[in-house]
Design a protein around this motif. Structure first.
Motif, mmCIF file in Angstrom:
data_model
loop_
_atom_site.group_PDB
_atom_site.id
_atom_site.type_symbol
_atom_site.label_atom_id
_atom_site.label_comp_id
_atom_site.label_asym_id
_atom_site.label_seq_id
_atom_site.Cartn_x
_atom_site.Cartn_y
_atom_site.Cartn_z
ATOM 1 N N UNK A 23 0.831 -1.204 0.000
ATOM 2 C CA UNK A 23 0.000 0.000 0.000
ATOM 3 C C UNK A 23 0.865 1.255 0.000
ATOM 4 N N UNK A 24 1.854 1.291 0.868
ATOM 5 C CA UNK A 24 2.711 2.477 0.956
ATOM 6 C C UNK A 24 3.572 2.660 -0.290
ATOM 7 N N UNK A 25 4.022 1.548 -0.891
ATOM 8 C CA UNK A 25 4.798 1.666 -2.139
ATOM 9 C C UNK A 25 3.941 2.279 -3.247
ATOM 10 N N UNK A 26 2.708 1.801 -3.384
ATOM 11 C CA UNK A 26 1.822 2.331 -4.435
ATOM 12 C C UNK A 26 1.432 3.783 -4.154
ATOM 13 N N UNK A 27 1.202 4.102 -2.905
ATOM 14 C CA UNK A 27 0.863 5.482 -2.547
ATOM 15 C C UNK A 27 2.042 6.411 -2.828
ATOM 16 N N UNK A 28 3.246 5.962 -2.530
ATOM 17 C CA UNK A 28 4.451 6.732 -2.818
ATOM 18 C C UNK A 28 4.587 6.974 -4.329
ATOM 19 N N UNK A 29 4.394 5.921 -5.117
ATOM 20 C CA UNK A 29 4.502 6.051 -6.579
ATOM 21 C C UNK A 29 3.502 7.074 -7.097
ATOM 22 N N UNK A 30 2.264 6.994 -6.604
ATOM 23 C CA UNK A 30 1.229 7.901 -7.092
ATOM 24 C C UNK A 30 1.452 9.330 -6.602
ATOM 25 N N UNK A 31 1.657 9.487 -5.306
ATOM 26 C CA UNK A 31 1.669 10.821 -4.720
ATOM 27 C C UNK A 31 3.004 11.551 -4.898
ATOM 28 N N UNK A 32 4.074 10.937 -4.472
ATOM 29 C CA UNK A 32 5.366 11.625 -4.486
ATOM 30 C C UNK A 32 6.079 11.535 -5.825
ATOM 31 N N UNK A 33 5.936 10.399 -6.498
ATOM 32 C CA UNK A 33 6.631 10.236 -7.771
ATOM 33 C C UNK A 33 5.742 10.558 -8.977
ATOM 34 N N UNK A 34 4.498 10.903 -8.711
ATOM 35 C CA UNK A 34 3.540 11.329 -9.746
ATOM 36 C C UNK A 34 3.412 10.298 -10.879
ATOM 37 N N UNK A 35 3.443 9.035 -10.509
ATOM 38 C CA UNK A 35 3.272 7.960 -11.487
ATOM 39 C C UNK A 35 1.856 7.407 -11.302
ATOM 40 N N UNK A 36 1.047 7.463 -12.358
ATOM 41 C CA UNK A 36 -0.347 7.041 -12.232
ATOM 42 C C UNK A 36 -0.514 5.532 -12.342
ATOM 43 N N UNK A 37 0.081 4.959 -13.374
ATOM 44 C CA UNK A 37 -0.109 3.529 -13.630
ATOM 45 C C UNK A 37 1.161 2.750 -13.329
ATOM 46 N N UNK A 38 0.967 1.536 -12.839
ATOM 47 C CA UNK A 38 2.069 0.645 -12.478
ATOM 48 C C UNK A 38 2.728 0.105 -13.746
ATOM 49 N N UNK A 39 4.021 0.375 -13.973
ATOM 50 C CA UNK A 39 4.681 -0.109 -15.189
ATOM 51 C C UNK A 39 4.708 -1.641 -15.289
ATOM 52 N N UNK A 40 4.676 -2.338 -14.134
ATOM 53 C CA UNK A 40 4.651 -3.802 -14.157
ATOM 54 C C UNK A 40 3.310 -4.346 -14.633
ATOM 55 N N UNK A 41 2.263 -3.556 -14.465
ATOM 56 C CA UNK A 41 0.908 -3.942 -14.882
ATOM 57 C C UNK A 41 0.235 -2.668 -15.393
ATOM 58 N N UNK A 42 0.457 -2.296 -16.650
ATOM 59 C CA UNK A 42 0.060 -0.980 -17.165
ATOM 60 C C UNK A 42 -1.430 -0.627 -17.055
ATOM 61 N N UNK A 43 -2.295 -1.612 -16.897
ATOM 62 C CA UNK A 43 -3.716 -1.303 -16.757
ATOM 63 C C UNK A 43 -4.094 -0.976 -15.310
ATOM 64 N N UNK A 44 -3.170 -1.249 -14.384
ATOM 65 C CA UNK A 44 -3.471 -1.068 -12.962
ATOM 66 C C UNK A 44 -3.023 0.310 -12.483
ATOM 67 N N UNK A 45 -3.960 1.094 -12.033
ATOM 68 C CA UNK A 45 -3.674 2.403 -11.454
ATOM 69 C C UNK A 45 -3.141 2.182 -10.041
ATOM 70 N N UNK A 46 -2.191 3.001 -9.621
ATOM 71 C CA UNK A 46 -1.631 2.843 -8.285
ATOM 72 C C UNK A 46 -2.704 3.006 -7.204
#
Length: 134
Positions: free
Chosen positions: A56-79
């Protein structure tokens, strides 16, 4: 004229108020990823609380701090969909698998029976009922 049932005040969940379009768009890819990586409904077996919190914290970090919307490992999955999955899975595990609750601090005794204990009590109850019918 309004049907009489519509006049009753019932304490049933208002399922029509859920944003199903958002839930489907955000959660389905997260659940589908689990099916692809592991197997269908693998989430039902529960997760350690710490594993879910880490994800949860890794995905929240990617979305919020790193401004990455979608997970590159699973491109259809939003963080944020992954965060929602983690929260739902955490609650499911907490409710059904108290032995997987590894949060820090003193562990409180749970009133919730473990899945095995519930199955055993149901089996005992079923066996008693069977003997009554003999």
């Amino acid at each position: 004229m309004v049907a009489p049932k519509n006049n009753l005040k019932e304490n049933k969940p208002k399922m029509s108020e859920l944003p199903l379009d958002v839930l489907a768009k955000m959660l389905c890819p997260a659940y589908a990823e689990g099916t692809d990586k592991y197997y269908r409904n693998s989430w039902r077996e529960g997760f350690k609380t710490s594993d879910l919190m880490d994800a949860l914290l890794r995905h929240l970090d990617k979305f919020y701090y790193q401004r990455e919307d979608y997970d590159p490992e699973c491109p259809k999955k939003h963080h944020l969909g992954a965060v929602m999955f983690c929260l739902i899975a955490m609650y499911h595990s907490w409710e059904n698998y108290p032995e997987l609750d590894d949060r820090p601090g003193e562990k409180k005794k749970k009133k919730i029976k473990s899945r095995l204990a519930r199955m055993l009590s149901l089996t005992k109850y079923s066996l008693k009922k069977l003997t009554l019918w003999k």
